[in-house]
Design a protein around this motif. Sequence first.
Motif, PDB file in Angstrom:
ATOM      1  N   GLY A  81       0.890  -1.402   0.077  1.00 39.34           N
ATOM      2  CA  GLY A  81      -0.066   0.057  -0.050  1.00 39.34           C
ATOM      3  C   GLY A  81       0.612   1.217  -0.019  1.00 39.34           C
ATOM      4  O   GLY A  81       0.633   2.049  -0.683  1.00 39.34           O
ATOM      5  N   GLY A  82       2.183   1.178   0.892  1.00 41.42           N
ATOM      6  CA  GLY A  82       2.800   2.323   1.112  1.00 41.42           C
ATOM      7  C   GLY A  82       3.612   2.726  -0.219  1.00 41.42           C
ATOM      8  O   GLY A  82       3.536   3.773  -0.944  1.00 41.42           O
ATOM      9  N   VAL A  83       3.922   1.520  -1.095  1.00 39.02           N
ATOM     10  CA  VAL A  83       4.678   1.689  -2.399  1.00 39.02           C
ATOM     11  C   VAL A  83       3.498   2.299  -3.367  1.00 39.02           C
ATOM     12  O   VAL A  83       3.835   3.198  -4.218  1.00 39.02           O
ATOM     13  N   ALA A  84       2.208   1.910  -3.383  1.00 39.15           N
ATOM     14  CA  ALA A  84       1.468   2.390  -4.232  1.00 39.15           C
ATOM     15  C   ALA A  84       1.010   4.044  -4.151  1.00 39.15           C
ATOM     16  O   ALA A  84       1.151   4.736  -4.977  1.00 39.15           O
ATOM     17  N   LEU A  85       0.950   4.195  -2.775  1.00 39.26           N
ATOM     18  CA  LEU A  85       0.877   5.702  -2.712  1.00 39.26           C
ATOM     19  C   LEU A  85       1.998   6.479  -2.937  1.00 39.26           C
ATOM     20  O   LEU A  85       1.861   7.783  -3.335  1.00 39.26           O
ATOM     21  N   ALA A  86       3.310   6.005  -2.585  1.00 42.92           N
ATOM     22  CA  ALA A  86       4.444   6.587  -3.064  1.00 42.92           C
ATOM     23  C   ALA A  86       4.440   7.128  -4.628  1.00 42.92           C
ATOM     24  O   ALA A  86       4.821   8.033  -4.805  1.00 42.92           O
TER      25      ALA A  86
END
Lengths: 323, 278
Positions: free
Chosen positions: B139-144
Amino acid sequence: MTAAREPERAPESAPARVNVPDRVWSGGLLLLGLAVLVVAAIIVAELVHIGGPAILHTGVVAFVRNSVWDVTRDVFGALPFIYGTLVTSAVALVLALPVSVGLALFLTEMAPPSVRSIVSFPISLLAGIPSVVYGLWGLFVLVPLLRRPVEPLLAKTLGFLPLFQGPPIGLGYLAAGIVLAIMILPTITSIAIEVLQTVPGTLREGALALGATRWEAIRVSVLPYARAGIVGATMLGLGRALGETMAVTMVIGNSPTIRASLFSPGYSLPAVIANEFAEASGDLHTGALAALALLLFAVTVVLNIAARLLVRMSRRGPTRVAA
Amino acid sequence: MNSLAARRAVNWIMTGLCALALAVALVPLVSLLWLVISRGFAGLSWSFFTAIPAPVGETGGGVGNAIAGTLYIVGIACAIGVPLGVGAGVYLAERGDTRLGDAIRFIAEVLSGVPSIVVGIVAYGLVVIPMRRFSALAGGVALAVLMVPTLARSTEELVRLVPHALREASLALGVPQWRTSLRVVLRTALGGIMTAILLSVARASGETAPLLFTSLNNQYWNWRADQPTASLTVQIFNYAVSPYNEWHDKAWTSALILLLLVGSLALAGRLVARRRVR
Protein backbone atom coordinates in the motif's frame (compact mmCIF):
# COMPACT_ATOMS: atom_id res chain seq x y z
CA MET A 1 27.01 12.49 -21.07
CA THR A 2 27.28 14.75 -18.06
CA ALA A 3 31.04 14.37 -17.96
CA ALA A 4 31.28 15.38 -21.60
CA ARG A 5 29.29 18.52 -20.98
CA GLU A 6 31.17 19.58 -17.87
CA PRO A 7 34.23 21.22 -19.50
CA GLU A 8 32.02 23.52 -21.57
CA ARG A 9 30.27 24.84 -18.52
CA ALA A 10 33.27 25.12 -16.27
CA PRO A 11 34.69 28.45 -17.50
CA GLU A 12 31.55 30.46 -16.87
CA SER A 13 30.70 29.10 -13.45
CA ALA A 14 33.93 28.38 -11.63
CA PRO A 15 37.69 28.45 -12.10
CA ALA A 16 38.96 25.47 -14.07
CA ARG A 17 39.26 23.21 -11.08
CA VAL A 18 37.37 19.97 -10.67
CA ASN A 19 35.04 20.40 -7.74
CA VAL A 20 34.24 16.97 -6.39
CA PRO A 21 31.33 17.84 -4.05
CA ASP A 22 29.66 19.80 -6.84
CA ARG A 23 29.91 16.81 -9.11
CA VAL A 24 28.45 14.53 -6.45
CA TRP A 25 25.60 16.99 -5.92
CA SER A 26 24.89 17.24 -9.66
CA GLY A 27 25.04 13.50 -10.10
CA GLY A 28 22.77 12.88 -7.13
CA LEU A 29 20.21 15.34 -8.44
CA LEU A 30 20.33 13.73 -11.86
CA LEU A 31 19.63 10.34 -10.32
CA LEU A 32 16.64 11.72 -8.43
CA GLY A 33 15.36 13.36 -11.61
CA LEU A 34 15.71 10.09 -13.46
CA ALA A 35 13.62 8.47 -10.73
CA VAL A 36 10.54 9.94 -12.42
CA LEU A 37 11.45 8.16 -15.64
CA VAL A 38 12.10 4.96 -13.71
CA VAL A 39 8.66 5.20 -12.10
CA ALA A 40 7.08 5.66 -15.53
CA ALA A 41 9.00 2.69 -16.91
CA ILE A 42 8.01 0.50 -13.96
CA ILE A 43 4.33 1.35 -14.43
CA VAL A 44 4.41 0.36 -18.09
CA ALA A 45 6.52 -2.74 -17.47
CA GLU A 46 4.35 -4.11 -14.66
CA LEU A 47 1.09 -3.54 -16.55
CA VAL A 48 2.42 -5.23 -19.65
CA HIS A 49 3.95 -8.02 -17.60
CA ILE A 50 0.73 -8.86 -15.70
CA GLY A 51 -1.82 -7.94 -18.33
CA GLY A 52 -0.03 -8.84 -21.54
CA PRO A 53 -0.50 -12.64 -21.51
CA ALA A 54 -4.25 -12.30 -20.94
CA ILE A 55 -4.63 -9.93 -23.89
CA LEU A 56 -2.64 -12.24 -26.12
CA HIS A 57 -4.67 -15.21 -24.92
CA THR A 58 -7.94 -13.58 -25.97
CA GLY A 59 -6.60 -11.48 -28.80
CA VAL A 60 -6.61 -7.69 -28.66
CA VAL A 61 -9.60 -7.12 -30.92
CA ALA A 62 -11.70 -9.85 -29.35
CA PHE A 63 -10.84 -8.58 -25.87
CA VAL A 64 -12.07 -5.09 -26.66
CA ARG A 65 -15.11 -6.12 -28.71
CA ASN A 66 -16.43 -9.08 -26.77
CA SER A 67 -19.29 -8.13 -24.49
CA VAL A 68 -19.36 -11.24 -22.32
CA TRP A 69 -17.46 -11.24 -19.04
CA ASP A 70 -17.79 -14.68 -17.50
CA VAL A 71 -15.12 -15.44 -14.94
CA THR A 72 -16.19 -19.04 -14.38
CA ARG A 73 -15.74 -19.88 -18.07
CA ASP A 74 -12.61 -17.76 -18.50
CA VAL A 75 -14.36 -15.57 -21.06
CA PHE A 76 -13.16 -12.02 -20.82
CA GLY A 77 -14.79 -9.33 -22.95
CA ALA A 78 -14.12 -5.74 -21.99
CA LEU A 79 -16.90 -4.05 -23.95
CA PRO A 80 -19.43 -3.57 -21.10
CA PHE A 81 -16.78 -1.84 -19.02
CA ILE A 82 -15.54 0.33 -21.87
CA TYR A 83 -19.13 1.25 -22.66
CA GLY A 84 -19.93 2.10 -19.03
CA THR A 85 -16.78 4.15 -18.65
CA LEU A 86 -17.52 6.13 -21.82
CA VAL A 87 -21.19 6.69 -21.02
CA THR A 88 -20.61 7.85 -17.44
CA SER A 89 -17.76 10.11 -18.51
CA ALA A 90 -19.89 11.59 -21.29
CA VAL A 91 -22.72 12.31 -18.84
CA ALA A 92 -20.17 13.88 -16.48
CA LEU A 93 -18.75 16.12 -19.20
CA VAL A 94 -22.17 17.22 -20.45
CA LEU A 95 -23.12 18.23 -16.92
CA ALA A 96 -19.80 19.62 -15.70
CA LEU A 97 -18.55 21.53 -18.73
CA PRO A 98 -21.15 24.32 -18.88
CA VAL A 99 -21.08 24.75 -15.10
CA SER A 100 -17.27 24.82 -14.92
CA VAL A 101 -16.82 27.24 -17.80
CA GLY A 102 -19.64 29.44 -16.48
CA LEU A 103 -18.09 29.41 -13.05
CA ALA A 104 -14.63 30.19 -14.43
CA LEU A 105 -16.03 33.07 -16.50
CA PHE A 106 -17.96 34.37 -13.51
CA LEU A 107 -14.88 34.32 -11.30
CA THR A 108 -12.42 35.80 -13.80
CA GLU A 109 -14.55 38.16 -15.89
CA MET A 110 -17.54 39.17 -13.83
CA ALA A 111 -17.20 38.85 -10.08
CA PRO A 112 -15.23 41.37 -8.02
CA PRO A 113 -11.84 40.10 -6.78
CA SER A 114 -13.12 39.76 -3.22
CA VAL A 115 -15.71 37.20 -4.32
CA ARG A 116 -13.04 35.34 -6.27
CA SER A 117 -10.80 34.92 -3.27
CA ILE A 118 -13.69 33.79 -1.07
CA VAL A 119 -14.99 31.26 -3.61
CA SER A 120 -11.60 29.78 -4.48
CA PHE A 121 -11.52 28.12 -1.05
CA PRO A 122 -14.69 25.99 -1.36
CA ILE A 123 -13.69 25.03 -4.89
CA SER A 124 -10.35 23.73 -3.65
CA LEU A 125 -12.24 21.98 -0.86
CA LEU A 126 -14.37 20.23 -3.48
CA ALA A 127 -11.16 19.00 -5.11
CA GLY A 128 -9.72 17.74 -1.84
CA ILE A 129 -12.58 15.52 -0.68
CA PRO A 130 -11.59 11.84 -0.97
CA SER A 131 -13.46 9.94 -3.66
CA VAL A 132 -14.76 7.30 -1.25
CA VAL A 133 -16.62 10.08 0.59
CA TYR A 134 -18.18 11.19 -2.69
CA GLY A 135 -19.20 7.58 -3.18
CA LEU A 136 -20.77 7.47 0.28
CA TRP A 137 -22.69 10.66 -0.45
CA GLY A 138 -23.72 9.35 -3.86
CA LEU A 139 -24.92 6.04 -2.46
CA PHE A 140 -26.99 7.41 0.41
CA VAL A 141 -28.07 10.84 -0.86
CA LEU A 142 -27.96 10.99 -4.64
CA VAL A 143 -29.18 7.49 -5.47
CA PRO A 144 -32.37 7.70 -3.34
CA LEU A 145 -32.99 11.16 -4.79
CA LEU A 146 -32.69 9.80 -8.33
CA ARG A 147 -34.86 6.79 -7.55
CA ARG A 148 -37.85 8.80 -6.44
CA PRO A 149 -38.35 12.23 -7.76
CA VAL A 150 -35.69 12.64 -10.46
CA GLU A 151 -35.75 9.54 -12.65
CA PRO A 152 -39.56 9.15 -12.80
CA LEU A 153 -39.77 12.85 -13.66
CA LEU A 154 -37.19 12.49 -16.43
CA ALA A 155 -39.02 9.43 -17.74
CA LYS A 156 -42.27 11.38 -17.83
CA THR A 157 -40.88 14.42 -19.63
CA LEU A 158 -38.08 12.99 -21.79
CA GLY A 159 -39.19 9.36 -21.81
CA PHE A 160 -39.48 9.32 -25.60
CA LEU A 161 -35.68 9.17 -25.70
CA PRO A 162 -34.21 5.70 -25.12
CA LEU A 163 -31.81 7.34 -22.65
CA PHE A 164 -34.54 7.95 -20.12
CA GLN A 165 -36.53 4.73 -20.16
CA GLY A 166 -36.81 1.78 -17.86
CA PRO A 167 -37.34 1.26 -14.16
CA PRO A 168 -35.94 4.02 -11.91
CA ILE A 169 -33.47 2.02 -9.84
CA GLY A 170 -31.28 4.92 -8.82
CA LEU A 171 -28.02 2.98 -9.10
CA GLY A 172 -26.70 3.24 -12.63
CA TYR A 173 -25.01 5.26 -15.34
CA LEU A 174 -26.84 8.47 -14.46
CA ALA A 175 -25.87 8.37 -10.77
CA ALA A 176 -22.24 7.65 -11.65
CA GLY A 177 -22.22 10.42 -14.25
CA ILE A 178 -23.57 12.99 -11.79
CA VAL A 179 -21.05 12.09 -9.08
CA LEU A 180 -18.26 12.23 -11.67
CA ALA A 181 -19.50 15.63 -12.83
CA ILE A 182 -19.18 16.97 -9.29
CA MET A 183 -15.71 15.49 -8.96
CA ILE A 184 -14.28 16.85 -12.22
CA LEU A 185 -15.86 20.27 -11.80
CA PRO A 186 -13.00 21.72 -9.71
CA THR A 187 -10.42 20.26 -12.13
CA ILE A 188 -11.94 21.88 -15.19
CA THR A 189 -12.78 25.11 -13.37
CA SER A 190 -9.32 25.71 -11.94
CA ILE A 191 -7.53 25.09 -15.24
CA ALA A 192 -10.09 27.15 -17.15
CA ILE A 193 -9.49 30.02 -14.71
CA GLU A 194 -5.76 29.69 -15.28
CA VAL A 195 -6.29 29.81 -19.04
CA LEU A 196 -8.72 32.74 -18.91
CA GLN A 197 -6.25 34.74 -16.84
CA THR A 198 -3.73 34.57 -19.66
CA VAL A 199 -6.09 36.32 -22.10
CA PRO A 200 -4.52 39.77 -22.68
CA GLY A 201 -6.57 42.62 -21.24
CA THR A 202 -6.18 44.59 -24.46
CA LEU A 203 -8.37 42.09 -26.35
CA ARG A 204 -11.18 42.58 -23.87
CA GLU A 205 -10.74 46.35 -23.81
CA GLY A 206 -10.73 46.53 -27.59
CA ALA A 207 -14.10 44.84 -27.78
CA LEU A 208 -15.51 46.95 -24.96
CA ALA A 209 -14.22 50.15 -26.63
CA LEU A 210 -16.10 49.22 -29.78
CA GLY A 211 -19.29 49.21 -27.75
CA ALA A 212 -19.63 45.52 -26.97
CA THR A 213 -21.42 44.51 -23.78
CA ARG A 214 -19.43 42.48 -21.30
CA TRP A 215 -20.90 39.21 -22.54
CA GLU A 216 -20.20 40.16 -26.15
CA ALA A 217 -16.60 40.94 -25.27
CA ILE A 218 -16.32 37.51 -23.67
CA ARG A 219 -17.94 35.79 -26.63
CA VAL A 220 -16.03 37.65 -29.32
CA SER A 221 -12.56 38.05 -27.87
CA VAL A 222 -12.05 36.10 -24.63
CA LEU A 223 -13.53 32.70 -25.47
CA PRO A 224 -11.97 32.31 -28.93
CA TYR A 225 -8.57 33.15 -27.45
CA ALA A 226 -8.99 30.67 -24.61
CA ARG A 227 -10.61 27.91 -26.65
CA ALA A 228 -7.60 25.60 -26.94
CA GLY A 229 -6.91 25.89 -23.23
CA ILE A 230 -10.51 25.18 -22.28
CA VAL A 231 -10.53 22.13 -24.52
CA GLY A 232 -7.36 21.02 -22.76
CA ALA A 233 -8.97 21.60 -19.36
CA THR A 234 -11.94 19.50 -20.48
CA MET A 235 -9.67 16.69 -21.58
CA LEU A 236 -7.92 16.69 -18.20
CA GLY A 237 -11.34 16.51 -16.57
CA LEU A 238 -12.26 13.66 -18.87
CA GLY A 239 -9.04 11.87 -17.93
CA ARG A 240 -9.99 12.14 -14.29
CA ALA A 241 -13.53 10.90 -14.99
CA LEU A 242 -12.33 7.86 -16.95
CA GLY A 243 -10.05 6.70 -14.15
CA GLU A 244 -12.16 7.57 -11.13
CA THR A 245 -12.80 4.40 -9.20
CA MET A 246 -14.42 4.46 -5.80
CA ALA A 247 -17.29 6.86 -6.32
CA VAL A 248 -18.31 5.10 -9.53
CA THR A 249 -17.96 1.63 -8.04
CA MET A 250 -20.36 2.59 -5.27
CA VAL A 251 -23.16 4.00 -7.42
CA ILE A 252 -22.99 2.44 -10.90
CA GLY A 253 -24.71 -0.80 -9.90
CA ASN A 254 -21.92 -3.17 -10.96
CA SER A 255 -23.67 -5.13 -13.67
CA PRO A 256 -21.60 -6.14 -16.73
CA THR A 257 -24.30 -5.34 -19.25
CA ILE A 258 -24.76 -2.85 -22.07
CA ARG A 259 -28.01 -0.89 -21.97
CA ALA A 260 -29.11 2.27 -23.70
CA SER A 261 -30.98 3.70 -20.73
CA LEU A 262 -29.03 5.90 -18.33
CA PHE A 263 -31.24 4.55 -15.55
CA SER A 264 -29.90 1.02 -15.84
CA PRO A 265 -27.04 -0.34 -13.78
CA GLY A 266 -23.75 -0.82 -15.58
CA TYR A 267 -20.07 -1.24 -14.87
CA SER A 268 -16.88 0.67 -15.59
CA LEU A 269 -13.23 -0.29 -16.16
CA PRO A 270 -11.93 0.95 -12.79
CA ALA A 271 -14.96 -0.41 -10.95
CA VAL A 272 -14.51 -3.98 -12.14
CA ILE A 273 -10.83 -3.86 -11.25
CA ALA A 274 -11.69 -2.55 -7.79
CA ASN A 275 -14.31 -5.22 -7.17
CA GLU A 276 -12.63 -8.30 -8.61
CA PHE A 277 -8.86 -7.89 -8.46
CA ALA A 278 -8.26 -8.81 -4.83
CA GLU A 279 -10.25 -12.02 -5.21
CA ALA A 280 -9.35 -12.83 -8.79
CA SER A 281 -9.82 -16.53 -9.42
CA GLY A 282 -6.61 -17.30 -11.27
CA ASP A 283 -3.78 -15.92 -13.36
CA LEU A 284 -5.98 -15.43 -16.38
CA HIS A 285 -8.58 -13.47 -14.43
CA THR A 286 -5.90 -11.35 -12.76
CA GLY A 287 -4.30 -10.83 -16.14
CA ALA A 288 -7.56 -9.81 -17.79
CA LEU A 289 -8.14 -7.23 -15.05
CA ALA A 290 -4.59 -5.93 -15.45
CA ALA A 291 -5.22 -5.74 -19.18
CA LEU A 292 -8.21 -3.52 -18.46
CA ALA A 293 -5.89 -1.35 -16.37
CA LEU A 294 -3.41 -1.24 -19.24
CA LEU A 295 -6.17 -0.08 -21.55
CA LEU A 296 -7.22 2.57 -19.05
CA PHE A 297 -3.62 3.65 -18.62
CA ALA A 298 -3.04 3.98 -22.36
CA VAL A 299 -6.19 6.04 -22.87
CA THR A 300 -5.52 8.40 -19.97
CA VAL A 301 -1.89 8.89 -20.98
CA VAL A 302 -2.85 9.81 -24.53
CA LEU A 303 -5.55 12.15 -23.23
CA ASN A 304 -3.18 13.76 -20.77
CA ILE A 305 -0.46 14.30 -23.33
CA ALA A 306 -2.90 15.95 -25.73
CA ALA A 307 -4.46 18.03 -22.98
CA ARG A 308 -1.14 19.23 -21.54
CA LEU A 309 0.05 20.23 -25.00
CA LEU A 310 -3.14 22.22 -25.58
CA VAL A 311 -2.99 23.97 -22.20
CA ARG A 312 0.70 24.70 -22.72
CA MET A 313 0.05 26.13 -26.17
CA SER A 314 -2.62 28.48 -24.93
CA ARG A 315 -0.46 29.47 -21.96
CA ARG A 316 2.40 30.36 -24.26
CA GLY A 317 0.11 32.38 -26.53
CA PRO A 318 0.12 35.66 -24.61
CA THR A 319 3.89 35.86 -24.20
CA ARG A 320 4.25 35.62 -27.95
CA VAL A 321 1.68 38.33 -28.44
CA ALA A 322 3.46 40.54 -25.94
CA ALA A 323 6.81 39.97 -27.60
CA MET B 1 -31.83 44.23 -35.78
CA ASN B 2 -30.32 43.81 -32.32
CA SER B 3 -31.40 46.72 -30.22
CA LEU B 4 -29.21 47.90 -27.39
CA ALA B 5 -31.86 46.84 -24.89
CA ALA B 6 -31.87 43.30 -26.26
CA ARG B 7 -28.09 43.09 -26.16
CA ARG B 8 -28.07 44.35 -22.59
CA ALA B 9 -30.69 41.78 -21.69
CA VAL B 10 -28.54 39.00 -23.15
CA ASN B 11 -25.59 40.34 -21.18
CA TRP B 12 -27.50 40.18 -17.92
CA ILE B 13 -28.97 36.78 -18.66
CA MET B 14 -25.51 35.35 -19.33
CA THR B 15 -24.10 37.01 -16.22
CA GLY B 16 -26.97 35.50 -14.25
CA LEU B 17 -26.32 32.04 -15.70
CA CYS B 18 -22.64 32.23 -14.78
CA ALA B 19 -23.53 33.27 -11.24
CA LEU B 20 -25.98 30.35 -11.18
CA ALA B 21 -23.08 28.06 -12.05
CA LEU B 22 -21.49 29.08 -8.77
CA ALA B 23 -24.64 28.15 -6.88
CA VAL B 24 -24.88 24.82 -8.71
CA ALA B 25 -21.29 24.01 -7.83
CA LEU B 26 -21.77 24.80 -4.16
CA VAL B 27 -24.96 22.75 -3.62
CA PRO B 28 -23.29 19.30 -3.63
CA LEU B 29 -20.42 20.58 -1.49
CA VAL B 30 -22.74 21.97 1.17
CA SER B 31 -24.94 18.87 1.06
CA LEU B 32 -21.97 16.53 1.37
CA LEU B 33 -20.31 18.39 4.23
CA TRP B 34 -23.61 18.77 6.07
CA LEU B 35 -24.43 15.07 5.82
CA VAL B 36 -20.99 13.88 6.82
CA ILE B 37 -21.08 16.14 9.87
CA SER B 38 -24.69 15.54 10.88
CA ARG B 39 -24.76 11.79 10.24
CA GLY B 40 -21.22 11.15 11.35
CA PHE B 41 -21.26 13.14 14.56
CA ALA B 42 -23.67 10.84 16.40
CA GLY B 43 -21.27 7.91 16.25
CA LEU B 44 -18.26 9.77 17.59
CA SER B 45 -17.01 8.45 20.90
CA TRP B 46 -13.69 7.74 22.49
CA SER B 47 -13.92 4.05 21.77
CA PHE B 48 -14.59 4.74 18.07
CA PHE B 49 -11.02 6.03 17.89
CA THR B 50 -9.45 3.30 20.00
CA ALA B 51 -11.39 0.07 19.48
CA ILE B 52 -11.20 -2.42 16.63
CA PRO B 53 -14.29 -3.09 14.47
CA ALA B 54 -17.10 -5.02 16.13
CA PRO B 55 -18.76 -7.93 14.30
CA VAL B 56 -22.24 -7.44 12.82
CA GLY B 57 -24.94 -7.19 15.45
CA GLU B 58 -22.63 -6.25 18.28
CA THR B 59 -22.74 -2.69 19.49
CA GLY B 60 -19.66 -0.59 20.04
CA GLY B 61 -16.42 -1.14 18.25
CA GLY B 62 -14.44 1.44 16.35
CA VAL B 63 -11.96 2.06 13.63
CA GLY B 64 -8.85 2.59 15.74
CA ASN B 65 -6.85 0.05 13.77
CA ALA B 66 -7.95 1.63 10.49
CA ILE B 67 -6.85 5.09 11.61
CA ALA B 68 -3.53 3.70 12.74
CA GLY B 69 -3.25 1.71 9.51
CA THR B 70 -3.83 4.77 7.35
CA LEU B 71 -1.13 6.67 9.25
CA TYR B 72 1.20 3.66 8.99
CA ILE B 73 0.71 3.17 5.25
CA VAL B 74 0.97 6.89 4.55
CA GLY B 75 4.13 6.96 6.69
CA ILE B 76 5.69 4.24 4.52
CA ALA B 77 4.59 6.15 1.42
CA CYS B 78 6.28 9.31 2.75
CA ALA B 79 9.50 7.49 3.52
CA ILE B 80 9.71 6.37 -0.11
CA GLY B 81 7.88 9.12 -1.97
CA VAL B 82 9.03 12.32 -0.30
CA PRO B 83 12.78 11.98 -0.96
CA LEU B 84 12.17 10.89 -4.55
CA GLY B 85 9.51 13.49 -5.29
CA VAL B 86 11.26 16.42 -3.64
CA GLY B 87 14.59 15.34 -5.08
CA ALA B 88 13.20 15.13 -8.59
CA GLY B 89 11.63 18.54 -8.10
CA VAL B 90 14.93 20.05 -6.98
CA TYR B 91 16.60 18.48 -10.01
CA LEU B 92 14.00 20.03 -12.32
CA ALA B 93 14.42 23.46 -10.74
CA GLU B 94 18.22 23.42 -10.50
CA ARG B 95 19.28 21.41 -13.54
CA GLY B 96 16.05 21.08 -15.46
CA ASP B 97 16.58 23.61 -18.25
CA THR B 98 17.71 20.91 -20.62
CA ARG B 99 16.01 18.56 -23.04
CA LEU B 100 16.15 15.81 -20.43
CA GLY B 101 14.61 18.18 -17.87
CA ASP B 102 11.78 19.01 -20.25
CA ALA B 103 11.13 15.33 -20.85
CA ILE B 104 11.09 14.53 -17.12
CA ARG B 105 8.81 17.48 -16.42
CA PHE B 106 6.38 16.40 -19.11
CA ILE B 107 6.35 12.79 -17.97
CA ALA B 108 5.75 13.88 -14.38
CA GLU B 109 2.77 15.93 -15.57
CA VAL B 110 1.36 13.03 -17.54
CA LEU B 111 1.95 10.57 -14.68
CA SER B 112 -0.01 12.77 -12.30
CA GLY B 113 -3.06 12.03 -14.48
CA VAL B 114 -2.71 8.24 -14.29
CA PRO B 115 -5.69 6.71 -12.46
CA SER B 116 -4.82 5.61 -8.94
CA ILE B 117 -6.30 2.15 -9.45
CA VAL B 118 -3.75 1.52 -12.20
CA VAL B 119 -0.99 2.41 -9.76
CA GLY B 120 -2.50 -0.11 -7.36
CA ILE B 121 -1.97 -2.88 -9.90
CA VAL B 122 1.62 -1.75 -10.40
CA ALA B 123 2.26 -2.00 -6.64
CA TYR B 124 0.57 -5.40 -6.68
CA GLY B 125 3.04 -6.57 -9.28
CA LEU B 126 6.02 -4.97 -7.54
CA VAL B 127 5.37 -6.04 -3.97
CA VAL B 128 2.40 -8.37 -3.51
CA ILE B 129 3.42 -10.96 -6.11
CA PRO B 130 7.04 -11.36 -4.92
CA MET B 131 6.03 -11.34 -1.23
CA ARG B 132 3.04 -13.60 -1.90
CA ARG B 133 0.80 -11.63 0.42
CA PHE B 134 -1.00 -8.33 0.75
CA SER B 135 0.90 -5.91 2.96
CA ALA B 136 1.16 -2.40 4.35
CA LEU B 137 4.38 -2.09 2.37
CA ALA B 138 2.54 -2.68 -0.91
CA GLY B 139 0.00 0.00 0.00
CA GLY B 140 2.81 2.39 0.89
CA VAL B 141 4.56 1.73 -2.42
CA ALA B 142 1.32 2.43 -4.32
CA LEU B 143 0.78 5.73 -2.53
CA ALA B 144 4.45 6.67 -2.98
CA VAL B 145 4.21 6.13 -6.75
CA LEU B 146 1.19 8.45 -6.71
CA MET B 147 3.05 11.08 -4.68
CA VAL B 148 6.24 11.33 -6.72
CA PRO B 149 5.03 13.10 -9.89
CA THR B 150 2.84 15.70 -8.18
CA LEU B 151 5.41 16.36 -5.49
CA ALA B 152 8.14 16.78 -8.12
CA ARG B 153 6.11 19.37 -10.03
CA SER B 154 5.09 21.41 -6.99
CA THR B 155 8.60 21.29 -5.48
CA GLU B 156 10.04 22.55 -8.75
CA GLU B 157 7.67 25.49 -8.83
CA LEU B 158 8.51 26.40 -5.22
CA VAL B 159 12.27 26.17 -5.68
CA ARG B 160 12.02 28.32 -8.78
CA LEU B 161 10.32 31.02 -6.71
CA VAL B 162 13.58 31.64 -4.82
CA PRO B 163 15.00 34.93 -6.14
CA HIS B 164 18.03 34.63 -8.39
CA ALA B 165 19.78 37.41 -6.50
CA LEU B 166 20.08 35.16 -3.44
CA ARG B 167 21.80 32.43 -5.40
CA GLU B 168 24.06 34.90 -7.17
CA ALA B 169 25.04 36.59 -3.90
CA SER B 170 26.04 33.24 -2.45
CA LEU B 171 28.01 32.18 -5.54
CA ALA B 172 29.72 35.60 -5.65
CA LEU B 173 30.97 35.00 -2.13
CA GLY B 174 32.68 31.89 -3.39
CA VAL B 175 30.28 29.35 -1.90
CA PRO B 176 30.31 26.21 -4.05
CA GLN B 177 27.25 25.26 -6.10
CA TRP B 178 26.14 22.41 -3.89
CA ARG B 179 26.31 24.46 -0.71
CA THR B 180 24.48 27.31 -2.39
CA SER B 181 21.74 24.92 -3.47
CA LEU B 182 21.44 23.27 -0.08
CA ARG B 183 22.03 26.10 2.36
CA VAL B 184 20.64 29.08 0.47
CA VAL B 185 18.15 28.03 -2.19
CA LEU B 186 16.59 25.00 -0.52
CA ARG B 187 16.56 26.60 2.90
CA THR B 188 14.63 29.53 1.47
CA ALA B 189 12.18 27.22 -0.28
CA LEU B 190 11.82 24.90 2.72
CA GLY B 191 8.52 26.32 3.96
CA GLY B 192 6.95 25.98 0.54
CA ILE B 193 8.23 22.45 0.15
CA MET B 194 6.77 21.55 3.55
CA THR B 195 3.42 22.81 2.31
CA ALA B 196 3.70 20.73 -0.84
CA ILE B 197 4.55 17.64 1.21
CA LEU B 198 1.63 18.16 3.58
CA LEU B 199 -0.80 18.61 0.69
CA SER B 200 0.40 15.47 -1.03
CA VAL B 201 0.17 13.54 2.26
CA ALA B 202 -3.40 14.80 2.61
CA ARG B 203 -4.18 13.55 -0.87
CA ALA B 204 -2.55 10.18 -0.24
CA SER B 205 -4.50 9.71 3.01
CA GLY B 206 -7.76 9.94 1.08
CA GLU B 207 -6.85 7.33 -1.54
CA THR B 208 -8.85 4.12 -1.56
CA ALA B 209 -8.55 2.43 -4.93
CA PRO B 210 -4.81 1.63 -4.83
CA LEU B 211 -5.14 0.11 -1.36
CA LEU B 212 -7.94 -2.35 -2.19
CA PHE B 213 -5.56 -5.03 -3.42
CA THR B 214 -2.26 -3.93 -1.90
CA SER B 215 -2.75 -3.39 1.82
CA LEU B 216 -6.20 -5.04 1.61
CA ASN B 217 -7.82 -4.82 5.07
CA ASN B 218 -7.45 -6.21 8.54
CA GLN B 219 -9.92 -6.55 11.39
CA TYR B 220 -7.18 -6.31 14.01
CA TRP B 221 -4.27 -4.10 14.97
CA ASN B 222 -1.22 -4.60 12.84
CA TRP B 223 2.23 -3.03 12.99
CA ARG B 224 4.07 -5.33 10.64
CA ALA B 225 4.88 -3.97 7.21
CA ASP B 226 4.53 -7.41 5.62
CA GLN B 227 0.96 -8.02 6.79
CA PRO B 228 -2.42 -6.88 5.44
CA THR B 229 -3.37 -3.62 7.11
CA ALA B 230 -6.65 -1.80 7.62
CA SER B 231 -7.11 1.73 6.32
CA LEU B 232 -9.77 4.29 7.00
CA THR B 233 -10.76 4.64 3.35
CA VAL B 234 -11.10 0.93 2.61
CA GLN B 235 -13.03 0.57 5.86
CA ILE B 236 -15.46 3.32 4.76
CA PHE B 237 -15.95 1.52 1.45
CA ASN B 238 -16.63 -1.82 3.11
CA TYR B 239 -19.03 -0.30 5.61
CA ALA B 240 -20.85 1.70 2.94
CA VAL B 241 -21.51 -1.19 0.56
CA SER B 242 -22.51 -3.56 3.36
CA PRO B 243 -26.21 -4.36 3.83
CA TYR B 244 -26.31 -3.36 7.52
CA ASN B 245 -27.70 -0.07 8.75
CA GLU B 246 -25.42 0.21 11.76
CA TRP B 247 -22.43 -0.26 9.45
CA HIS B 248 -23.71 2.59 7.27
CA ASP B 249 -23.68 4.81 10.35
CA LYS B 250 -20.10 3.75 10.98
CA ALA B 251 -19.23 4.63 7.39
CA TRP B 252 -20.46 8.19 7.97
CA THR B 253 -18.58 8.53 11.24
CA SER B 254 -15.42 7.16 9.63
CA ALA B 255 -15.90 9.59 6.75
CA LEU B 256 -16.10 12.43 9.25
CA ILE B 257 -12.82 11.31 10.81
CA LEU B 258 -11.23 10.98 7.36
CA LEU B 259 -12.36 14.48 6.37
CA LEU B 260 -10.99 15.86 9.65
CA LEU B 261 -7.66 14.11 9.02
CA VAL B 262 -7.36 15.23 5.40
CA GLY B 263 -8.65 18.71 6.23
CA SER B 264 -6.26 19.28 9.12
CA LEU B 265 -3.30 18.16 6.98
CA ALA B 266 -4.31 20.58 4.23
CA LEU B 267 -4.90 23.32 6.78
CA ALA B 268 -1.49 22.70 8.34
CA GLY B 269 -0.01 23.03 4.87
CA ARG B 270 -1.68 26.39 4.37
CA LEU B 271 -0.56 27.61 7.79
CA VAL B 272 3.06 26.67 7.11
CA ALA B 273 2.86 28.54 3.81
CA ARG B 274 1.38 31.60 5.47
CA ARG B 275 3.92 31.71 8.29
CA ARG B 276 6.76 31.54 5.80
CA VAL B 277 5.38 34.40 3.74
CA ARG B 278 5.57 36.70 6.77
